[in-house]
Scaffold this motif. Structure first.
Motif, PDB file in Angstrom:
ATOM      1  N   ARG A 191       0.834  -1.205   0.000  1.00  0.00           N
ATOM      2  CA  ARG A 191       0.000   0.000   0.000  1.00  0.00           C
ATOM      3  C   ARG A 191       0.870   1.257   0.000  1.00  0.00           C
ATOM      4  NH1 ARG A 191      -3.907   2.832  -2.021  1.00  0.00           N
ATOM      5  NH2 ARG A 191      -4.791   4.373  -0.589  1.00  0.00           N
ATOM      6  N   CYS A 192       1.960   1.249   0.758  1.00  0.00           N
ATOM      7  CA  CYS A 192       2.874   2.391   0.767  1.00  0.00           C
ATOM      8  C   CYS A 192       3.430   2.648  -0.638  1.00  0.00           C
ATOM      9  CB  CYS A 192       4.027   2.144   1.738  1.00  0.00           C
ATOM     10  SG  CYS A 192       3.581   2.269   3.485  1.00  0.00           S
ATOM     11  N   SER A 193       3.771   1.597  -1.347  1.00  0.00           N
ATOM     12  CA  SER A 193       4.317   1.762  -2.695  1.00  0.00           C
ATOM     13  C   SER A 193       3.265   2.292  -3.662  1.00  0.00           C
ATOM     14  CB  SER A 193       4.889   0.435  -3.201  1.00  0.00           C
ATOM     15  OG  SER A 193       3.862  -0.505  -3.476  1.00  0.00           O
ATOM     16  N   GLU A 194       2.008   1.911  -3.455  1.00  0.00           N
ATOM     17  CA  GLU A 194       0.929   2.416  -4.311  1.00  0.00           C
ATOM     18  C   GLU A 194       0.694   3.898  -4.088  1.00  0.00           C
ATOM     19  OE1 GLU A 194      -1.534  -1.841  -4.230  1.00  0.00           O
ATOM     20  OE2 GLU A 194      -2.287  -0.075  -3.163  1.00  0.00           O
ATOM     21  N   VAL A 195       0.698   4.309  -2.814  1.00  0.00           N
ATOM     22  CA  VAL A 195       0.483   5.720  -2.503  1.00  0.00           C
ATOM     23  C   VAL A 195       1.656   6.560  -3.007  1.00  0.00           C
ATOM     24  CG1 VAL A 195       0.262   7.387  -0.610  1.00  0.00           C
ATOM     25  CG2 VAL A 195      -0.981   5.224  -0.517  1.00  0.00           C
ATOM     26  N   ARG A 196       2.852   6.025  -2.912  1.00  0.00           N
ATOM     27  CA  ARG A 196       4.036   6.758  -3.368  1.00  0.00           C
ATOM     28  C   ARG A 196       3.939   7.095  -4.858  1.00  0.00           C
ATOM     29  NH1 ARG A 196       9.584   3.709  -2.368  1.00  0.00           N
ATOM     30  NH2 ARG A 196       8.553   2.310  -3.843  1.00  0.00           N
ATOM     31  N   LEU A 197       3.331   6.223  -5.635  1.00  0.00           N
ATOM     32  CA  LEU A 197       3.167   6.484  -7.066  1.00  0.00           C
ATOM     33  C   LEU A 197       2.304   7.715  -7.331  1.00  0.00           C
ATOM     34  CD1 LEU A 197       2.585   2.932  -8.598  1.00  0.00           C
ATOM     35  CD2 LEU A 197       4.603   4.381  -8.870  1.00  0.00           C
ATOM     36  N   LEU A 198       1.437   8.046  -6.389  1.00  0.00           N
ATOM     37  CA  LEU A 198       0.504   9.154  -6.579  1.00  0.00           C
ATOM     38  C   LEU A 198       1.059  10.482  -6.089  1.00  0.00           C
ATOM     39  CD1 LEU A 198      -2.738   7.307  -5.362  1.00  0.00           C
ATOM     40  CD2 LEU A 198      -1.875   7.526  -7.704  1.00  0.00           C
ATOM     41  N   VAL A 199       2.213  10.457  -5.435  1.00  0.00           N
ATOM     42  CA  VAL A 199       2.811  11.685  -4.916  1.00  0.00           C
ATOM     43  C   VAL A 199       3.448  12.447  -6.074  1.00  0.00           C
ATOM     44  CG1 VAL A 199       4.523  12.657  -3.345  1.00  0.00           C
ATOM     45  CG2 VAL A 199       3.221  10.631  -2.663  1.00  0.00           C
ATOM     46  N   ASP A 200       3.124  13.731  -6.185  1.00  0.00           N
ATOM     47  CA  ASP A 200       3.556  14.524  -7.334  1.00  0.00           C
ATOM     48  C   ASP A 200       5.036  14.877  -7.313  1.00  0.00           C
ATOM     49  OD1 ASP A 200       0.975  14.522  -8.373  1.00  0.00           O
ATOM     50  OD2 ASP A 200       0.403  16.333  -7.271  1.00  0.00           O
ATOM     51  N   SER A 201       5.608  15.031  -6.127  1.00  0.00           N
ATOM     52  CA  SER A 201       6.996  15.482  -6.042  1.00  0.00           C
ATOM     53  C   SER A 201       7.796  14.591  -5.105  1.00  0.00           C
ATOM     54  CB  SER A 201       7.055  16.930  -5.540  1.00  0.00           C
ATOM     55  OG  SER A 201       8.394  17.316  -5.262  1.00  0.00           O
ATOM     56  N   GLU A 205       6.835  15.518   1.814  1.00  0.00           N
ATOM     57  CA  GLU A 205       7.228  14.967   3.117  1.00  0.00           C
ATOM     58  C   GLU A 205       6.749  13.533   3.328  1.00  0.00           C
ATOM     59  OE1 GLU A 205       3.422  16.773   5.659  1.00  0.00           O
ATOM     60  OE2 GLU A 205       5.472  17.301   6.206  1.00  0.00           O
ATOM     61  N   ARG A 206       5.777  13.090   2.537  1.00  0.00           N
ATOM     62  CA  ARG A 206       5.287  11.721   2.678  1.00  0.00           C
ATOM     63  C   ARG A 206       6.269  10.698   2.109  1.00  0.00           C
ATOM     64  NH1 ARG A 206      -0.305  12.363  -0.336  1.00  0.00           N
ATOM     65  NH2 ARG A 206       1.061  13.759  -1.532  1.00  0.00           N
ATOM     66  N   VAL A 207       7.092  11.101   1.144  1.00  0.00           N
ATOM     67  CA  VAL A 207       7.969  10.150   0.465  1.00  0.00           C
ATOM     68  C   VAL A 207       8.947   9.468   1.412  1.00  0.00           C
ATOM     69  CG1 VAL A 207       9.770   9.903  -1.283  1.00  0.00           C
ATOM     70  CG2 VAL A 207       7.732  11.251  -1.782  1.00  0.00           C
ATOM     71  N   PRO A 208       9.726  10.215   2.250  1.00  0.00           N
ATOM     72  CA  PRO A 208      10.657   9.507   3.144  1.00  0.00           C
ATOM     73  C   PRO A 208       9.946   8.610   4.149  1.00  0.00           C
ATOM     74  CG  PRO A 208      10.604  11.854   3.640  1.00  0.00           C
ATOM     75  CD  PRO A 208       9.877  11.680   2.349  1.00  0.00           C
ATOM     76  N   ALA A 209       8.761   9.012   4.601  1.00  0.00           N
ATOM     77  CA  ALA A 209       8.019   8.173   5.553  1.00  0.00           C
ATOM     78  C   ALA A 209       7.541   6.886   4.896  1.00  0.00           C
ATOM     79  CB  ALA A 209       6.841   8.953   6.123  1.00  0.00           C
ATOM     80  N   LEU A 210       7.031   6.993   3.670  1.00  0.00           N
ATOM     81  CA  LEU A 210       6.604   5.805   2.934  1.00  0.00           C
ATOM     82  C   LEU A 210       7.799   4.906   2.634  1.00  0.00           C
ATOM     83  CD1 LEU A 210       4.132   7.552   0.461  1.00  0.00           C
ATOM     84  CD2 LEU A 210       3.494   5.987   2.313  1.00  0.00           C
ATOM     85  N   ASN A 211       8.918   5.524   2.221  1.00  0.00           N
ATOM     86  CA  ASN A 211      10.138   4.749   1.972  1.00  0.00           C
ATOM     87  C   ASN A 211      10.604   4.017   3.225  1.00  0.00           C
ATOM     88  OD1 ASN A 211      10.275   5.519  -0.700  1.00  0.00           O
ATOM     89  ND2 ASN A 211      11.772   7.145  -0.373  1.00  0.00           N
TER      90      ASN A 211
END
Length: 231
Positions: A191-201, A205-211
């Motif tokens: 699910r984290c990888s799916e949401v990361r695909l939708l992040v525009d940049s 701040e969500r990218v490092p947390a998802l990673n």
């Protein structure tokens, strides 16, 4: 006439649990009549077992196999990170080492938790009060809360508050994992990888947390097929 079943290799390897005396079969014996006593039932089972062949060959129509040989099983891993979003291997190793330190601290202070300031590498989803709460939960509760939040996350976007809870739950999840927990953390990483695909940049701040969550599931909990390829 006394009927006594022949001994077989199977019977030698699997001794009888219930003693059954030899059956006296008479001409009036009718196997279609329901047994009247427990002993008679056991004798009938013994008779039926002795009448079964040692080897049974199934008659299979090859034409049916050809029509029904495709089985769809979903074994999907994480979605690959967009270009520039994937963390470096060094970063992932640092997070795993820090997470291991946090878990050791939780284990030492599980009974008498004392809030303490954690390393700045983890404060991207900082959480000391939550660790104090979650560390007092038993494993059944930790798993139940993780399941609830994973299902909630499956239908909603990622938030910093959700990240703090998920990190704290993972920090208190005991190894070796139970099958239910194993399934939940894999669901979480996907699910984290799916949401990361939708992040525009990639600077979101969500990218490092998802990673971080993907990294911990894949590299700390040994789900290597879900790991990000280092950038």
């Amino acid at each position: 006439m006394a009927w006594v079943p022949a001994e077989s290799a199977v019977e030698e390897l699997m001794p009888r649990l219930l003693p059954v005396e030899p059956c006296d079969l008479t001409e009036g014996f009718d196997p279609s009549i329901p047994p009247r006593t427990p002993q008679e039932y056991l004798r009938r089972v013994q008779i039926e077992a002795a009448q079964c062949p040692d080897v049974v060959v199934a008659q299979i129509d090859p034409k049916k196999l050809k029509r029904k040989q495709s089985v769809n099983i979903s074994l999907s891993g994480c979605q690959p990170a967009p270009e520039g979003y994937s963390p470096t291997l060094q970063w992932q190793q640092q997070q795993v080492a820090q997470f291991s330190t946090v878990r050791q601290s939780v284990n030492r202070h599980r009974s008498h938790w004392k809030s303490q300031q954690l390393d700045s590498n983890v404060t991207m989803i900082g959480f000391p009060p939550l660790l104090s709460i979650v560390s007092r939960m038993n494993q059944a509760t930790v798993t139940s809360v993780l399941e609830y939040l994973s299902n909630w996350f499956g239908e909603r976007d990622f938030t910093p508050e959700l990240g703090r809870w998920l990190y704290a739950l993972l920090a208190c999840l005991e190894k070796p994992l139970l099958p239910e927990a194993h399934s939940l953390i894999r669901q979480l990483a996907r699910r984290c990888s799916e949401v990361r695909l939708l992040v525009d940049s990639k600077d979101d701040e969500r990218v490092p947390a998802l990673n971080l969550l993907i990294c911990l599931v894949s590299r700390y909990f040994d789900q290597r097929d879900l790991a990000d390829e280092p950038s």
